[in-house]
Design a protein around this motif. Structure first.
Motif, PDB file in Angstrom:
ATOM      1  N   ASN A 103       0.822  -1.290   0.118  1.00 54.79           N
ATOM      2  CA  ASN A 103      -0.133  -0.227  -0.020  1.00 54.79           C
ATOM      3  C   ASN A 103       0.958   1.192   0.014  1.00 54.79           C
ATOM      4  O   ASN A 103       1.629   1.539   0.757  1.00 54.79           O
ATOM      5  CB  ASN A 103      -0.826  -0.016   1.297  1.00 54.79           C
ATOM      6  CG  ASN A 103      -2.007   1.100   1.249  1.00 54.79           C
ATOM      7  OD1 ASN A 103      -1.694   2.176   1.058  1.00 54.79           O
ATOM      8  ND2 ASN A 103      -3.284   0.621   1.353  1.00 54.79           N
ATOM      9  N   LEU A 105       0.294   4.525   0.829  1.00 49.67           N
ATOM     10  CA  LEU A 105       0.325   5.192   1.941  1.00 49.67           C
ATOM     11  C   LEU A 105       1.308   4.801   3.068  1.00 49.67           C
ATOM     12  O   LEU A 105       1.707   5.454   3.772  1.00 49.67           O
ATOM     13  CB  LEU A 105      -1.255   5.006   2.538  1.00 49.67           C
ATOM     14  CG  LEU A 105      -2.420   5.823   2.083  1.00 49.67           C
ATOM     15  CD1 LEU A 105      -1.688   7.472   2.601  1.00 49.67           C
ATOM     16  CD2 LEU A 105      -2.745   6.054   0.688  1.00 49.67           C
ATOM     17  N   LEU A 106       1.162   3.414   3.160  1.00 47.78           N
ATOM     18  CA  LEU A 106       2.220   2.921   3.889  1.00 47.78           C
ATOM     19  C   LEU A 106       3.628   2.987   3.781  1.00 47.78           C
ATOM     20  O   LEU A 106       4.422   3.489   4.805  1.00 47.78           O
ATOM     21  CB  LEU A 106       2.200   1.450   4.286  1.00 47.78           C
ATOM     22  CG  LEU A 106       0.813   0.607   4.824  1.00 47.78           C
ATOM     23  CD1 LEU A 106       0.771  -0.681   4.767  1.00 47.78           C
ATOM     24  CD2 LEU A 106       0.569   1.263   6.381  1.00 47.78           C
ATOM     25  N   TYR A 109       4.033   6.755   4.665  1.00 46.23           N
ATOM     26  CA  TYR A 109       4.096   6.669   6.156  1.00 46.23           C
ATOM     27  C   TYR A 109       5.485   6.241   6.897  1.00 46.23           C
ATOM     28  O   TYR A 109       6.245   7.243   7.554  1.00 46.23           O
ATOM     29  CB  TYR A 109       3.018   6.127   6.661  1.00 46.23           C
ATOM     30  CG  TYR A 109       3.178   5.904   8.367  1.00 46.23           C
ATOM     31  CD1 TYR A 109       2.749   6.906   9.057  1.00 46.23           C
ATOM     32  CD2 TYR A 109       3.440   4.671   8.585  1.00 46.23           C
ATOM     33  CE1 TYR A 109       2.744   6.621  10.459  1.00 46.23           C
ATOM     34  CE2 TYR A 109       3.637   4.327  10.132  1.00 46.23           C
ATOM     35  CZ  TYR A 109       3.080   5.529  10.957  1.00 46.23           C
ATOM     36  OH  TYR A 109       3.353   5.380  12.261  1.00 46.23           O
ATOM     37  N   ILE A 112       7.846   9.397   6.795  1.00 44.76           N
ATOM     38  CA  ILE A 112       7.775  10.130   7.858  1.00 44.76           C
ATOM     39  C   ILE A 112       8.555   9.994   8.928  1.00 44.76           C
ATOM     40  O   ILE A 112       9.307  10.906   9.709  1.00 44.76           O
ATOM     41  CB  ILE A 112       6.119  10.226   8.491  1.00 44.76           C
ATOM     42  CG1 ILE A 112       5.524  10.699   7.388  1.00 44.76           C
ATOM     43  CG2 ILE A 112       6.029  11.281   9.562  1.00 44.76           C
ATOM     44  CD1 ILE A 112       3.979  10.772   7.469  1.00 44.76           C
ATOM     45  N   MET A 212      -1.088  13.062  -2.389  1.00 42.56           N
ATOM     46  CA  MET A 212      -1.061  12.539  -0.912  1.00 42.56           C
ATOM     47  C   MET A 212       0.314  12.802  -0.504  1.00 42.56           C
ATOM     48  O   MET A 212       0.551  13.173   0.581  1.00 42.56           O
ATOM     49  CB  MET A 212      -1.341  11.061  -1.292  1.00 42.56           C
ATOM     50  CG  MET A 212      -1.451  10.251   0.116  1.00 42.56           C
ATOM     51  SD  MET A 212       0.186   9.616   0.312  1.00 42.56           S
ATOM     52  CE  MET A 212       0.434   8.700  -1.086  1.00 42.56           C
ATOM     53  N   LEU A 216       1.806  14.624   2.964  1.00 42.57           N
ATOM     54  CA  LEU A 216       2.431  14.053   3.991  1.00 42.57           C
ATOM     55  C   LEU A 216       3.667  14.172   4.072  1.00 42.57           C
ATOM     56  O   LEU A 216       4.407  14.418   5.255  1.00 42.57           O
ATOM     57  CB  LEU A 216       1.973  12.333   3.790  1.00 42.57           C
ATOM     58  CG  LEU A 216       0.756  12.006   4.255  1.00 42.57           C
ATOM     59  CD1 LEU A 216       0.634  10.479   3.965  1.00 42.57           C
ATOM     60  CD2 LEU A 216       0.053  12.296   5.359  1.00 42.57           C
TER      61      LEU A 216
ATOM     62  N   PHE B 202      -6.165   4.676  -3.217  1.00 45.95           N
ATOM     63  CA  PHE B 202      -6.311   5.874  -2.126  1.00 45.95           C
ATOM     64  C   PHE B 202      -7.089   7.037  -2.719  1.00 45.95           C
ATOM     65  O   PHE B 202      -8.216   7.356  -2.200  1.00 45.95           O
ATOM     66  CB  PHE B 202      -4.954   6.408  -1.462  1.00 45.95           C
ATOM     67  CG  PHE B 202      -5.143   7.559  -0.657  1.00 45.95           C
ATOM     68  CD1 PHE B 202      -5.896   7.764   0.303  1.00 45.95           C
ATOM     69  CD2 PHE B 202      -4.788   8.889  -1.317  1.00 45.95           C
ATOM     70  CE1 PHE B 202      -5.846   8.858   0.909  1.00 45.95           C
ATOM     71  CE2 PHE B 202      -4.909   9.955  -0.643  1.00 45.95           C
ATOM     72  CZ  PHE B 202      -5.665  10.118   0.534  1.00 45.95           C
ATOM     73  N   SER B 217      -6.863   2.580   3.274  1.00 47.37           N
ATOM     74  CA  SER B 217      -5.837   3.728   2.752  1.00 47.37           C
ATOM     75  C   SER B 217      -6.741   5.108   3.356  1.00 47.37           C
ATOM     76  O   SER B 217      -5.387   5.699   3.716  1.00 47.37           O
ATOM     77  CB  SER B 217      -6.093   3.712   0.982  1.00 47.37           C
ATOM     78  OG  SER B 217      -5.446   2.430   0.793  1.00 47.37           O
ATOM     79  N   ILE B 220      -5.488   5.335   7.004  1.00 50.08           N
ATOM     80  CA  ILE B 220      -4.335   5.291   7.084  1.00 50.08           C
ATOM     81  C   ILE B 220      -3.801   6.752   6.879  1.00 50.08           C
ATOM     82  O   ILE B 220      -3.029   7.313   7.671  1.00 50.08           O
ATOM     83  CB  ILE B 220      -3.474   4.522   6.377  1.00 50.08           C
ATOM     84  CG1 ILE B 220      -3.737   2.954   6.697  1.00 50.08           C
ATOM     85  CG2 ILE B 220      -1.767   4.525   6.368  1.00 50.08           C
ATOM     86  CD1 ILE B 220      -2.881   1.711   5.657  1.00 50.08           C
ATOM     87  N   TYR B 221      -4.253   7.193   5.757  1.00 52.37           N
ATOM     88  CA  TYR B 221      -4.096   8.749   5.628  1.00 52.37           C
ATOM     89  C   TYR B 221      -4.286   9.679   6.465  1.00 52.37           C
ATOM     90  O   TYR B 221      -3.453  10.511   7.129  1.00 52.37           O
ATOM     91  CB  TYR B 221      -4.666   9.153   4.081  1.00 52.37           C
ATOM     92  CG  TYR B 221      -4.550  10.558   3.735  1.00 52.37           C
ATOM     93  CD1 TYR B 221      -3.359  10.937   3.058  1.00 52.37           C
ATOM     94  CD2 TYR B 221      -5.531  11.466   3.702  1.00 52.37           C
ATOM     95  CE1 TYR B 221      -2.980  12.374   2.879  1.00 52.37           C
ATOM     96  CE2 TYR B 221      -5.384  12.928   3.403  1.00 52.37           C
ATOM     97  CZ  TYR B 221      -4.207  13.255   2.819  1.00 52.37           C
ATOM     98  OH  TYR B 221      -3.936  14.502   2.564  1.00 52.37           O
ATOM     99  N   ALA B 224      -2.000   9.164   9.492  1.00 52.01           N
ATOM    100  CA  ALA B 224      -0.644   9.649   9.348  1.00 52.01           C
ATOM    101  C   ALA B 224      -0.583  11.015   9.323  1.00 52.01           C
ATOM    102  O   ALA B 224       0.223  11.605   9.503  1.00 52.01           O
ATOM    103  CB  ALA B 224      -0.213   9.013   7.773  1.00 52.01           C
ATOM    104  N   ARG B 225      -1.629  11.910   8.802  1.00 50.44           N
ATOM    105  CA  ARG B 225      -1.515  13.068   8.938  1.00 50.44           C
ATOM    106  C   ARG B 225      -1.661  13.850  10.380  1.00 50.44           C
ATOM    107  O   ARG B 225      -0.990  14.776  10.877  1.00 50.44           O
ATOM    108  CB  ARG B 225      -3.011  13.904   8.304  1.00 50.44           C
ATOM    109  CG  ARG B 225      -2.839  13.705   7.001  1.00 50.44           C
ATOM    110  CD  ARG B 225      -3.477  14.713   6.230  1.00 50.44           C
ATOM    111  NE  ARG B 225      -2.789  16.097   6.080  1.00 50.44           N
ATOM    112  CZ  ARG B 225      -3.422  17.017   5.573  1.00 50.44           C
ATOM    113  NH1 ARG B 225      -4.414  17.107   4.858  1.00 50.44           N
ATOM    114  NH2 ARG B 225      -2.452  18.280   5.522  1.00 50.44           N
ATOM    115  N   ILE B 232      -0.331   1.915  12.986  1.00 53.86           N
ATOM    116  CA  ILE B 232      -0.165   1.939  11.736  1.00 53.86           C
ATOM    117  C   ILE B 232       0.843   0.813  11.183  1.00 53.86           C
ATOM    118  O   ILE B 232       0.770   0.208  10.266  1.00 53.86           O
ATOM    119  CB  ILE B 232       0.456   3.268  10.921  1.00 53.86           C
ATOM    120  CG1 ILE B 232      -0.942   4.302  11.489  1.00 53.86           C
ATOM    121  CG2 ILE B 232       0.188   3.146   9.436  1.00 53.86           C
ATOM    122  CD1 ILE B 232      -0.793   5.714  10.927  1.00 53.86           C
TER     123      ILE B 232
END
Lengths: 274, 267
Positions: A103, A105-106, A109, A112, A212, A216, B202, B217, B220-221, B224-225, B232
């Motif tokens: 994914n 997003l992972l 992340y 980060i 996205m 982030l 997403f 998705s 998680i967004y 994460a924000r 997570i």
């Protein structure tokens, strides 16, 4: 072989899909771009697009997409080339592809944490006496993460192009006295431009519309066309302006596809396109 | 190759490290009792149990899987019939324009798809939530199914169908007993790709999901924000294992159908 009835029967849901989810959405985007916030018919959105704010945004979006594409290409080409030289190359290719299945997003992340003020990169820099630096929310982090995300999509088409290259062409070039560099610039690279073009297409267009990662990783500092669309649609609720930007994004997409299109199949490639 | 052997190995190793490091980094810290993604304190399963005791998160997980399975199934059915229709279409120019239209959603940026679907749903009055997300996922999965099924159909020798017809098979029988068995690997590959596209999406979901409904998705967004939560990380550990299983499954399916592995890469 098939009568008209069965043919239409097969195609009804599919045609309905094309009409409702391919043609209608594009038409709606074009239609909405002609209305302002209060629902009046106007061309103001288009006028606005050509003001300095949106032009700057478009240029910076293109610049970032360009950088992301160039760095992806620089990393991906040698990788693809070396992959074709390995034993079990299909297995290695699969290993390159697996991260692209995790994914998105992972993966974002993770950065980060990695680029964070107390993350491993800063710890590493500390060893060399650099103080804690803010890596997150910079252009560097944005481009790095984007390149990381897009690399498999650049490697794959180049790998396929290189894999189809007839090795006797390279031998012939060597036998005729060309150096490795000449062989690369005059034989290998020209014969794999279709793969490179496909890769550029797969990276450049999505880079223009990222939103996205910008939120982030770049912390709203980088604004791409995608971020602007998301902002107009979901934050300011100005669908007209959002649609106008989307119309331009579609136009840019078509231009990129024409430029990187593969009309000259016979001339530059000795194999099929993937 | 002999000359550059070592440099080549180092370069490739470096690329593999960079590709996998972030994922392993996430999973490593999912076992950290410290609560942050640095300073590993001690080993713990607490974040995993946090995932499983969070009913909201479990609901979102179930939603995500339901949307993925349903959308992949429906997209596969529509896509398979669509490709059969396209292949047996006599008029070449209509066929080609259908194929171009088919690819529009594959090349369009996610943001544009999401925004245009949002307009569409608002206009025809579909309430944003489960229905809109499911319909969008079906919509963007159909072209992928078609792309996976079409080559198989084109590979098929049309005399197979003529033979079946000569032997007295009805159209339904030809479809069920000749065409479908032949293109089965393509159908499986298409279903599988649709599944992974749906699980991974997403941007489109973000646009068409309302307030009450969320997929993994999107969740998680928003997590994460808000900052780093090791929940997570635990989730990513679980997802990594599931993804690996799916990849291995897909690999076997594609080997059986002799589809190139490379088709598996995402948009």
């Amino acid at each position: 072989m098939q009568t008209k009835n069965t043919k239409t029967f097969y195609l009804i849901p599919y045609f309905a899909w094309i009409l409702l989810f391919v043609i209608a959405p594009i038409a709606l985007i074009a239609y909405y771009s002609l209305f302002d916030l209060s629902g009046n018919f106007t061309l103001d959105n288009y006028k606005n697009f050509f003001t300095s704010i949106y032009l700057k945004l478009t240029i910076s979006s293109f610049w970032y997409a360009f950088l992301i594409t160039v760095f992806s290409l620089i990393v991906a080409y040698p990788t693809a080339y070396l992959l074709t030289k390995t034993k079990h190359k299909q297995l290695w290719l699969l290993l390159i592809i697996i991260p692209s299945w995790i994914n998105l997003l992972l993966k974002t992340y993770a950065f980060i944490g990695i680029f964070g003020l107390y993350g491993p990169i800063n710890a590493f820099l500390n060893v060399f006496g650099f103080g804690e630096t803010q890596i997150l929310f910079t252009d560097f982090s944005f481009i790095f993460v984007s390149v990381y995300i897009f690399i498999p999509f650049m490697i794959l088409p180049i790998f396929n192009a290189l894999d189809k290259l007839n090795p006797s062409l390279i031998d012939a070039s060597r036998d005729l006295g060309a150096s490795s560099w000449t062989t690369f610039t005059k034989v290998i690279f020209p014969l794999t431009t279709n793969g490179v073009k496909a890769g550029i297409q797969a990276v450049f267009i999505p880079s223009l519309s990222l939103f996205m990662i910008t939120r982030l990783i770049a912390g709203n500092k980088v604004i791409t066309l995608g971020t602007a669309i998301e902002q107009q649609f979901l934050v300011t609720q100005n669908w007209g302006m959002g649609s106008t930007i989307a119309v331009f994004l579609i136009i840019f997409m078509i231009i990129v596809m024409i430029i990187t299109g593969q009309r000259d199949k016979g001339a530059t490639s000795n194999g099929k396109n993937w | 190759m002999e000359r550059t052997g070592n440099a080549a190995k180092i370069y490739l190793t470096l690329i593999f490290i960079i590709l996998y490091a972030p994922i392993l980094y996430l999973i490593f810290y999912s076992f950290n009792s410290g609560g942050s993604m640095n300073n590993f304190e001690s080993f713990t399963w607490e974040h995993y149990s946090a995932v499983f005791s969070d009913t909201r998160l479990i609901m979102i997980l179930i939603n995500t899987v339901i949307v993925a399975l349903l959308s992949a199934l429906i997209a596969t059915i529509i896509g398979v019939f669509g490709s059969i229709g396209i292949v047996y279409m006599r008029n070449k120019s209509i066929r080609n324009s259908l194929l171009s239209l088919n690819n529009v959603l594959i090349v369009s940026p996610d943001v544009v798809i999401g925004a245009s679907f949002l307009i569409l749903f608002t206009m025809i009055g579909v309430k944003l939530g489960f229905a809109s997300v499911l319909i969008s996922h079906i919509a963007f999965s159909i072209p992928i199914v078609v792309l996976m099924v079409l080559p198989k159909l084109q590979e098929m020798n049309s005399s197979l169908i003529d033979a079946a017809a000569d032997l007295g098979a009805t159209k339904g029988e030809i479809l069920r007993r000749v065409i479908i068995p032949f293109i089965k690997p393509g159908i499986f590959a298409g279903f599988f790709m649709a599944l992974t596209y749906s699980l991974d999406d997403f941007a489109v979901t973000f646009f068409v999901t309302g307030n009450g409904f969320s997929t993994l998705s999107v969740e998680i967004y928003s997590m994460a924000r808000a900052g780093i939560t090791l929940t997570i990380n635990a989730l990513s550990g679980i997802i990594f294992i599931v993804t690996l299983l799916l990849v291995v499954g897909y690999y076997f399916i594609s080997q059986r159908g002799k589809n190139p592995v490379g088709m598996g890469v995402r948009k």
